[in-house]
Design a protein around this motif. Structure first.
Motif, PDB file in Angstrom:
ATOM      1  N   LYS A   1       0.830  -1.207   0.000  1.00 52.25           N
ATOM      2  CA  LYS A   1       0.000   0.000   0.000  1.00 52.25           C
ATOM      3  C   LYS A   1       0.860   1.251   0.000  1.00 52.25           C
ATOM      4  O   LYS A   1       0.576   2.212  -0.729  1.00 52.25           O
ATOM      5  CB  LYS A   1      -0.943  -0.012   1.204  1.00 52.25           C
ATOM      6  CG  LYS A   1      -2.048  -1.056   1.102  1.00 52.25           C
ATOM      7  CD  LYS A   1      -2.845  -1.178   2.391  1.00 52.25           C
ATOM      8  CE  LYS A   1      -3.877  -2.288   2.294  1.00 52.25           C
ATOM      9  NZ  LYS A   1      -4.606  -2.483   3.576  1.00 52.25           N
ATOM     10  N   GLN A   2       1.902   1.261   0.798  1.00 52.21           N
ATOM     11  CA  GLN A   2       2.796   2.417   0.841  1.00 52.21           C
ATOM     12  C   GLN A   2       3.472   2.638  -0.508  1.00 52.21           C
ATOM     13  O   GLN A   2       3.633   3.785  -0.942  1.00 52.21           O
ATOM     14  CB  GLN A   2       3.848   2.225   1.938  1.00 52.21           C
ATOM     15  CG  GLN A   2       3.295   2.320   3.349  1.00 52.21           C
ATOM     16  CD  GLN A   2       4.344   2.066   4.399  1.00 52.21           C
ATOM     17  OE1 GLN A   2       5.415   1.515   4.122  1.00 52.21           O
ATOM     18  NE2 GLN A   2       4.063   2.449   5.639  1.00 52.21           N
TER      19      GLN A   2
ATOM     20  N   GLU B   1     -10.121   0.962   3.787  1.00 50.47           N
ATOM     21  CA  GLU B   1      -9.555   1.260   5.102  1.00 50.47           C
ATOM     22  C   GLU B   1      -9.876   2.690   5.529  1.00 50.47           C
ATOM     23  O   GLU B   1     -10.227   2.948   6.680  1.00 50.47           O
ATOM     24  CB  GLU B   1      -8.041   1.048   5.083  1.00 50.47           C
ATOM     25  CG  GLU B   1      -7.622  -0.410   5.156  1.00 50.47           C
ATOM     26  CD  GLU B   1      -6.133  -0.570   5.379  1.00 50.47           C
ATOM     27  OE1 GLU B   1      -5.451   0.463   5.598  1.00 50.47           O
ATOM     28  OE2 GLU B   1      -5.645  -1.700   5.319  1.00 50.47           O
ATOM     29  N   LEU B   2      -9.759   3.624   4.584  1.00 57.22           N
ATOM     30  CA  LEU B   2     -10.057   5.024   4.898  1.00 57.22           C
ATOM     31  C   LEU B   2     -11.529   5.199   5.249  1.00 57.22           C
ATOM     32  O   LEU B   2     -11.873   5.924   6.193  1.00 57.22           O
ATOM     33  CB  LEU B   2      -9.689   5.919   3.713  1.00 57.22           C
ATOM     34  CG  LEU B   2      -8.201   6.079   3.415  1.00 57.22           C
ATOM     35  CD1 LEU B   2      -7.992   6.958   2.195  1.00 57.22           C
ATOM     36  CD2 LEU B   2      -7.465   6.654   4.613  1.00 57.22           C
TER      37      LEU B   2
ATOM     38  N   ILE C   1      -7.145   0.174   0.047  1.00 62.81           N
ATOM     39  CA  ILE C   1      -6.753   1.407   0.746  1.00 62.81           C
ATOM     40  C   ILE C   1      -7.979   2.280   0.988  1.00 62.81           C
ATOM     41  O   ILE C   1      -8.166   2.834   2.083  1.00 62.81           O
ATOM     42  CB  ILE C   1      -5.696   2.178  -0.068  1.00 62.81           C
ATOM     43  CG1 ILE C   1      -4.433   1.342  -0.221  1.00 62.81           C
ATOM     44  CG2 ILE C   1      -5.373   3.513   0.606  1.00 62.81           C
ATOM     45  CD1 ILE C   1      -3.393   1.950  -1.128  1.00 62.81           C
TER      46      ILE C   1
ATOM     47  N   GLN D   1      -5.055  10.717  10.914  1.00 63.95           N
ATOM     48  CA  GLN D   1      -4.602   9.342  11.153  1.00 63.95           C
ATOM     49  C   GLN D   1      -3.981   8.707   9.910  1.00 63.95           C
ATOM     50  O   GLN D   1      -3.243   7.727  10.017  1.00 63.95           O
ATOM     51  CB  GLN D   1      -5.767   8.471  11.634  1.00 63.95           C
ATOM     52  CG  GLN D   1      -6.328   8.883  12.981  1.00 63.95           C
ATOM     53  CD  GLN D   1      -7.479   7.991  13.402  1.00 63.95           C
ATOM     54  OE1 GLN D   1      -7.610   6.852  12.950  1.00 63.95           O
ATOM     55  NE2 GLN D   1      -8.328   8.507  14.284  1.00 63.95           N
ATOM     56  N   ASN D   2      -4.280   9.262   8.729  1.00 63.26           N
ATOM     57  CA  ASN D   2      -3.818   8.648   7.467  1.00 63.26           C
ATOM     58  C   ASN D   2      -3.350   9.734   6.507  1.00 63.26           C
ATOM     59  O   ASN D   2      -3.904   9.897   5.416  1.00 63.26           O
ATOM     60  CB  ASN D   2      -4.942   7.818   6.826  1.00 63.26           C
ATOM     61  CG  ASN D   2      -5.493   6.759   7.747  1.00 63.26           C
ATOM     62  OD1 ASN D   2      -5.002   5.637   7.787  1.00 63.26           O
ATOM     63  ND2 ASN D   2      -6.530   7.114   8.498  1.00 63.26           N
ATOM     64  N   GLN D   3      -2.330  10.487   6.912  1.00 61.81           N
ATOM     65  CA  GLN D   3      -1.870  11.627   6.129  1.00 61.81           C
ATOM     66  C   GLN D   3      -1.460  11.236   4.709  1.00 61.81           C
ATOM     67  O   GLN D   3      -1.890  11.841   3.739  1.00 61.81           O
ATOM     68  CB  GLN D   3      -0.691  12.298   6.847  1.00 61.81           C
ATOM     69  CG  GLN D   3      -1.086  13.210   7.985  1.00 61.81           C
ATOM     70  CD  GLN D   3      -1.527  14.580   7.489  1.00 61.81           C
ATOM     71  OE1 GLN D   3      -1.247  14.973   6.363  1.00 61.81           O
ATOM     72  NE2 GLN D   3      -2.229  15.302   8.346  1.00 61.81           N
ATOM     73  N   GLU D   4      -0.610  10.213   4.588  1.00 65.59           N
ATOM     74  CA  GLU D   4      -0.073   9.850   3.272  1.00 65.59           C
ATOM     75  C   GLU D   4      -1.170   9.397   2.322  1.00 65.59           C
ATOM     76  O   GLU D   4      -1.233   9.836   1.170  1.00 65.59           O
ATOM     77  CB  GLU D   4       0.981   8.750   3.423  1.00 65.59           C
ATOM     78  CG  GLU D   4       1.692   8.421   2.118  1.00 65.59           C
ATOM     79  CD  GLU D   4       2.783   7.379   2.299  1.00 65.59           C
ATOM     80  OE1 GLU D   4       3.520   7.148   1.330  1.00 65.59           O
ATOM     81  OE2 GLU D   4       2.895   6.808   3.400  1.00 65.59           O
ATOM     82  N   ALA D   5      -2.046   8.532   2.794  1.00 64.90           N
ATOM     83  CA  ALA D   5      -3.120   8.021   1.934  1.00 64.90           C
ATOM     84  C   ALA D   5      -4.088   9.129   1.549  1.00 64.90           C
ATOM     85  O   ALA D   5      -4.520   9.216   0.393  1.00 64.90           O
ATOM     86  CB  ALA D   5      -3.859   6.887   2.645  1.00 64.90           C
ATOM     87  N   CYS D   6      -4.425   9.983   2.504  1.00 62.82           N
ATOM     88  CA  CYS D   6      -5.398  11.052   2.222  1.00 62.82           C
ATOM     89  C   CYS D   6      -4.835  12.072   1.247  1.00 62.82           C
ATOM     90  O   CYS D   6      -5.557  12.589   0.387  1.00 62.82           O
ATOM     91  CB  CYS D   6      -5.809  11.736   3.519  1.00 62.82           C
ATOM     92  SG  CYS D   6      -6.842  10.690   4.569  1.00 62.82           S
TER      93      CYS D   6
ATOM     94  N   VAL E   1     -12.086   4.000   8.769  1.00 61.89           N
ATOM     95  CA  VAL E   1     -11.653   4.988   9.771  1.00 61.89           C
ATOM     96  C   VAL E   1     -12.656   6.135   9.841  1.00 61.89           C
ATOM     97  O   VAL E   1     -13.005   6.613  10.927  1.00 61.89           O
ATOM     98  CB  VAL E   1     -10.250   5.529   9.414  1.00 61.89           C
ATOM     99  CG1 VAL E   1      -9.855   6.660  10.372  1.00 61.89           C
ATOM    100  CG2 VAL E   1      -9.215   4.412   9.479  1.00 61.89           C
TER     101      VAL E   1
END
Length: 338
Positions: free
Chosen positions: A165-166, A213-214, A210, A243-248, A217
């Motif tokens: 995911k990253q 998951e968002l 991904i 909580q999810n800076q990179e994904a958002c 949350v």
């Protein structure tokens, strides 16, 4: 016959120097090894010996020092990790990644036609410290999951999914998902494609995971109690982003056409309208639905586009004012929207 003009001595021992040069097409160490093999075949009289010196001796001494440095580096890496993990077992597991790094380095030297040199050995010493980083992150993450009650196999599976995911999120900063290949994701994650396909069918499935998951949350963050407007929706969005800076940042911020935004709006719709219906008994169902569509879409865009421009307090204040003014219109009787 011929006689020597001078007699050279080293530690009271006579010696004769025989010198030779090596051209650019040959390796000093390899050529010295071949010469040494031939010299070993010579049957010398008692009291005589032949020794290789010069550049070959310097290289041999340097290599011996580097071997010692590599050994000390491995020992100190292990001791540092023991202090970090407060365990003897976890660092021992991580140390098994070092031979894998050397294998890759040796293959690289072989395929490029280079020999193990002083420069290559310095690279191996550096690699010993670098290669354990991935192992430290993996073992630490798995240990955290296991302390939370997760089984060992599930923890490894969770770590693999996290790395994939990253990697996808990093690639999404450069191009859209339809231009990203499984090969690119695997290369960045340092995993093979068989591992990828054991978890996901393609990059779209990985992206969907991904997004789910968002949304999960976001759903946990929603609070409708004592909420007369959609500010709770904005609060939930901020909590999810924190909580999810990179994904958002890759999937939501600056992307007002994101499918996640539509799913968020749809998720909050039912309960929000139900609450409004209690507070606004004179408003019809059509009015409430249109008002929710108007407020949620418009204010969601304000948050997404203004996240880095305005503070959370400023956006919440603006949202509250807009919502109160808009909903006040429905407190009075109005003609049906039929």
């Amino acid at each position: 016959g011929y006689t020597l003009g001078t007699i050279n001595r080293d530690a009271q021992t006579r010696y004769i120097s025989v010198t030779a040069g090596v051209d650019d097409d040959h390796n000093v160490s390899l050529l010295s090894n071949e010469i040494q093999k031939e010299l070993d075949k010579i049957d010398l009289p008692e009291g005589y010996s032949i020794e290789m010196a010069g550049e070959d001796e310097m290289i041999a001494d340097a290599m011996n020092q580097l071997y010692l440095m590599l050994l000390l580096a491995v020992i100190f890496i292990y001791l540092v990790m023991v202090a970090q993990f407060q365990s003897l077992l976890s660092p021992f597991i991580i140390m098994f990644t070092i031979p894998l790094a050397f294998t890759g380095g040796l293959f690289a030297l072989y395929f490029t036609g280079n020999e193990v040199s002083v420069v290559a050995m310095i690279g191996f010493v550096m690699l010993a410290g670098i290669i354990v980083n991935n192992g430290i992150v993996m073992v630490d993450f798995i240990n955290q999951l296991r302390r939370g009650g997760m089984e060992k196999k599930d923890a490894r599976k969770r770590y693999t999914q996290m790395v994939l995911k990253q990697s996808l999120l990093k690639l999404l900063k450069e191009k859209p998902v339809n231009r990203i290949t499984v090969k690119e994701v695997c290369e960045l994650a340092q995993l093979n494609r068989a591992t990828f396909y054991a978890h996901y069918s393609d990059c779209f499935a990985l992206l969907g995971s991904i997004e789910n998951e968002l949304i999960g949350v976001f759903e946990q963050s929603l609070r409708y109690v004592n909420s007369f407007d959609v500010t709770a929706l904005i609060e939930a969005i901020y909590e999810m982003i924190d909580q999810n800076q990179e994904a958002c940042r890759a999937l939501i911020l600056g992307n007002t056409s994101s499918t996640i935004l539509k799913r968020m709006i749809a998720l909050a719709k039912k309960d929000s309208i139900a609450y409004w219906r209690k507070e606004l008994p004179m408003a019809g169902d059509a009015e409430l639905e249109m008002m929710y569509t108007h407020l949620s879409n418009g204010l969601m865009h304000v948050v997404v586009e203004g996240y880095d421009q305005y503070s959370k307090k400023e956006i919440i204040r603006f949202v509250s004012r807009v919502v109160k003014i808009s909903l006040s219109l429905l407190k009075k009787p109005a003609e049906s929207f039929a």
